[in-house]
Design a protein around this motif. Structure first.
Motif, PDB file in Angstrom:
ATOM      1  N   LYS A   1       0.834  -1.210   0.000  1.00 63.99           N
ATOM      2  CA  LYS A   1       0.000   0.000   0.000  1.00 63.99           C
ATOM      3  C   LYS A   1       0.864   1.254   0.000  1.00 63.99           C
ATOM      4  O   LYS A   1       0.614   2.202  -0.756  1.00 63.99           O
ATOM      5  N   PHE A   2       1.899   1.255   0.824  1.00 63.61           N
ATOM      6  CA  PHE A   2       2.822   2.384   0.880  1.00 63.61           C
ATOM      7  C   PHE A   2       3.561   2.551  -0.449  1.00 63.61           C
ATOM      8  O   PHE A   2       3.704   3.663  -0.967  1.00 63.61           O
ATOM      9  N   TYR A   3       4.003   1.438  -1.018  1.00 61.93           N
ATOM     10  CA  TYR A   3       4.756   1.458  -2.273  1.00 61.93           C
ATOM     11  C   TYR A   3       3.889   2.010  -3.413  1.00 61.93           C
ATOM     12  O   TYR A   3       4.365   2.808  -4.228  1.00 61.93           O
ATOM     13  N   CYS A   4       2.642   1.571  -3.472  1.00 55.26           N
ATOM     14  CA  CYS A   4       1.733   2.019  -4.533  1.00 55.26           C
ATOM     15  C   CYS A   4       1.457   3.519  -4.428  1.00 55.26           C
ATOM     16  O   CYS A   4       1.415   4.228  -5.441  1.00 55.26           O
ATOM     17  N   LYS A   5       1.271   3.990  -3.209  1.00 60.24           N
ATOM     18  CA  LYS A   5       1.015   5.418  -3.000  1.00 60.24           C
ATOM     19  C   LYS A   5       2.244   6.248  -3.362  1.00 60.24           C
ATOM     20  O   LYS A   5       2.136   7.278  -4.037  1.00 60.24           O
ATOM     21  N   LYS A   6       3.391   5.789  -2.939  1.00 58.33           N
ATOM     22  CA  LYS A   6       4.648   6.508  -3.188  1.00 58.33           C
ATOM     23  C   LYS A   6       4.988   6.570  -4.674  1.00 58.33           C
ATOM     24  O   LYS A   6       5.518   7.572  -5.166  1.00 58.33           O
ATOM     25  N   ASN A   7       4.676   5.493  -5.401  1.00 55.44           N
ATOM     26  CA  ASN A   7       5.061   5.392  -6.820  1.00 55.44           C
ATOM     27  C   ASN A   7       3.897   5.617  -7.773  1.00 55.44           C
ATOM     28  O   ASN A   7       4.006   5.311  -8.966  1.00 55.44           O
ATOM     29  N   ASN A   8       2.808   6.152  -7.252  1.00 59.37           N
ATOM     30  CA  ASN A   8       1.644   6.494  -8.072  1.00 59.37           C
ATOM     31  C   ASN A   8       1.107   5.285  -8.862  1.00 59.37           C
ATOM     32  O   ASN A   8       0.802   5.384 -10.044  1.00 59.37           O
ATOM     33  N   LEU A   9       1.009   4.170  -8.174  1.00 53.89           N
ATOM     34  CA  LEU A   9       0.455   2.968  -8.786  1.00 53.89           C
ATOM     35  C   LEU A   9      -1.000   2.798  -8.341  1.00 53.89           C
ATOM     36  O   LEU A   9      -1.496   3.564  -7.514  1.00 53.89           O
ATOM     37  N   ASN A  10      -1.657   1.804  -8.881  1.00 50.50           N
ATOM     38  CA  ASN A  10      -3.053   1.543  -8.550  1.00 50.50           C
ATOM     39  C   ASN A  10      -3.234   1.340  -7.044  1.00 50.50           C
ATOM     40  O   ASN A  10      -2.526   0.531  -6.434  1.00 50.50           O
ATOM     41  N   GLN A  11      -4.165   2.063  -6.470  1.00 57.22           N
ATOM     42  CA  GLN A  11      -4.397   1.974  -5.030  1.00 57.22           C
ATOM     43  C   GLN A  11      -5.734   1.299  -4.697  1.00 57.22           C
ATOM     44  O   GLN A  11      -6.244   1.421  -3.575  1.00 57.22           O
ATOM     45  N   GLU A  12      -6.251   0.570  -5.685  1.00 59.98           N
ATOM     46  CA  GLU A  12      -7.476  -0.209  -5.476  1.00 59.98           C
ATOM     47  C   GLU A  12      -7.133  -1.680  -5.236  1.00 59.98           C
ATOM     48  O   GLU A  12      -7.662  -2.309  -4.314  1.00 59.98           O
ATOM     49  N   LYS A  13      -6.253  -2.222  -6.089  1.00 53.35           N
ATOM     50  CA  LYS A  13      -5.906  -3.640  -6.039  1.00 53.35           C
ATOM     51  C   LYS A  13      -4.396  -3.828  -6.168  1.00 53.35           C
ATOM     52  O   LYS A  13      -3.698  -2.978  -6.711  1.00 53.35           O
ATOM     53  N   PHE A  14      -3.920  -4.952  -5.676  1.00 49.46           N
ATOM     54  CA  PHE A  14      -2.566  -5.394  -6.022  1.00 49.46           C
ATOM     55  C   PHE A  14      -2.546  -6.915  -5.975  1.00 49.46           C
ATOM     56  O   PHE A  14      -3.438  -7.554  -5.408  1.00 49.46           O
ATOM     57  N   ILE A  15      -1.544  -7.497  -6.619  1.00 53.59           N
ATOM     58  CA  ILE A  15      -1.445  -8.958  -6.728  1.00 53.59           C
ATOM     59  C   ILE A  15      -0.222  -9.435  -5.968  1.00 53.59           C
ATOM     60  O   ILE A  15       0.891  -8.929  -6.166  1.00 53.59           O
ATOM     61  N   LEU A  16      -0.435 -10.418  -5.109  1.00 57.44           N
ATOM     62  CA  LEU A  16       0.654 -11.048  -4.361  1.00 57.44           C
ATOM     63  C   LEU A  16       0.745 -12.510  -4.771  1.00 57.44           C
ATOM     64  O   LEU A  16      -0.250 -13.234  -4.737  1.00 57.44           O
ATOM     65  N   ILE A  17       1.919 -12.938  -5.191  1.00 60.65           N
ATOM     66  CA  ILE A  17       2.154 -14.340  -5.554  1.00 60.65           C
ATOM     67  C   ILE A  17       3.194 -14.901  -4.599  1.00 60.65           C
ATOM     68  O   ILE A  17       4.299 -14.375  -4.498  1.00 60.65           O
ATOM     69  N   ASP A  18       2.834 -15.963  -3.913  1.00 58.76           N
ATOM     70  CA  ASP A  18       3.738 -16.559  -2.920  1.00 58.76           C
ATOM     71  C   ASP A  18       4.267 -17.902  -3.421  1.00 58.76           C
ATOM     72  O   ASP A  18       3.593 -18.925  -3.318  1.00 58.76           O
ATOM     73  N   LEU A  19       5.480 -17.885  -3.936  1.00 58.19           N
ATOM     74  CA  LEU A  19       6.095 -19.114  -4.444  1.00 58.19           C
ATOM     75  C   LEU A  19       6.628 -19.992  -3.326  1.00 58.19           C
ATOM     76  O   LEU A  19       7.152 -21.075  -3.578  1.00 58.19           O
ATOM     77  N   GLY A  20       6.477 -19.533  -2.100  1.00 59.70           N
ATOM     78  CA  GLY A  20       6.844 -20.365  -0.961  1.00 59.70           C
ATOM     79  C   GLY A  20       5.811 -21.445  -0.698  1.00 59.70           C
ATOM     80  O   GLY A  20       6.082 -22.417   0.012  1.00 59.70           O
TER      81      GLY A  20
END
Length: 217
Positions: free
Chosen positions: A55-74
């Motif tokens: 959330k912080f990264y998206c706000k700082k870099n002017n990215l989408n602040q509605e959704k994001f995708i997390l992929i856990d290869l662990g």
């Protein structure tokens, strides 16, 4: 009379075989479901810190602040590990199956289902960890013929565009969980099932500059 008894015995045997076969199938299915439930109960991963950082990264870099995708290869590749997170609702809205790169193993097999190789190097056939920005929609030779360009934003995935690492679908990827079996492995792209891609495509058509973060918990 002997013939009647003989016929009855044959019918009884056939019925018994059929029931036994059905019972074995039911037991096998239940065992499969039990294994999935068991492994899920052992997975107690708290992604809260990832959500906050995203959330912080998206706000700082002017990215989408509605959704994001997390992929856990662990997570084991036979489990759903592609998560669409809703920033507004503070929850995972969708989860999907996703493949990872085969690395030194045979393409299309599942040799590294529980321990994927990670690399940012060319011709490594590996997945790369880190934050990506999902960019342009393009044409794919795989699945439903749609892909999305991925721009790696960290040292660990800086070669993504040059390596032609994109988000696309692939017929070999299942819709549902298959644990303890794995998902077929490609050459490093995060590939989802055709049905999943239809939903993801609809999401990405209306949500631009979405963050995709690939981790290995």
């Amino acid at each position: 009379m002997n013939m009647v008894i003989k016929n009855c015995l044959i019918l009884f045997c056939l019925f018994g075989f059929s029931c036994n076969k059905e019972n074995k199938t039911t037991i096998s299915e239940n065992k499969h479901k039990s294994e999935i439930a068991s492994v899920k109960s052992r997975i107690e991963i708290n992604y809260t810190d990832y959500y906050k950082e995203a959330k912080f990264y998206c706000k700082k870099n002017n990215l989408n602040q509605e959704k994001f995708i997390l992929i856990d290869l662990g997570l084991h590749s036979g489990l759903k590990r592609f998560f669409v997170y809703d920033f507004k609702k503070n929850e995972i809205s969708k989860s999907y199956m996703v493949s990872h790169g085969c690395g030194d193993n045979q393409w299309g097999k599942t040799a590294s289902k529980d321990k994927p190789q990670i690399s940012n190097e060319f011709d490594s056939h590996c997945s790369s960890l880190g934050k990506y920005v999902i960019l342009d929609r393009g044409v794919s030779q795989w699945g439903i013929k749609v892909n999305y360009v991925l721009q790696g934003k960290e040292k660990t995935n800086s070669n993504a565009r040059s390596r032609a690492i994109v988000l696309h679908s692939w017929e070999a990827v299942p819709d549902d969980e298959v644990y303890p079996y794995g998902t077929p492995e490609g050459w490093g792209c995060p590939a989802v099932s055709n049905e999943s891609m239809k939903e993801i495509d609809a999401l990405l058509k209306t949500n631009k500059k979405v963050l995709m973060w690939i981790i290995k918990s």
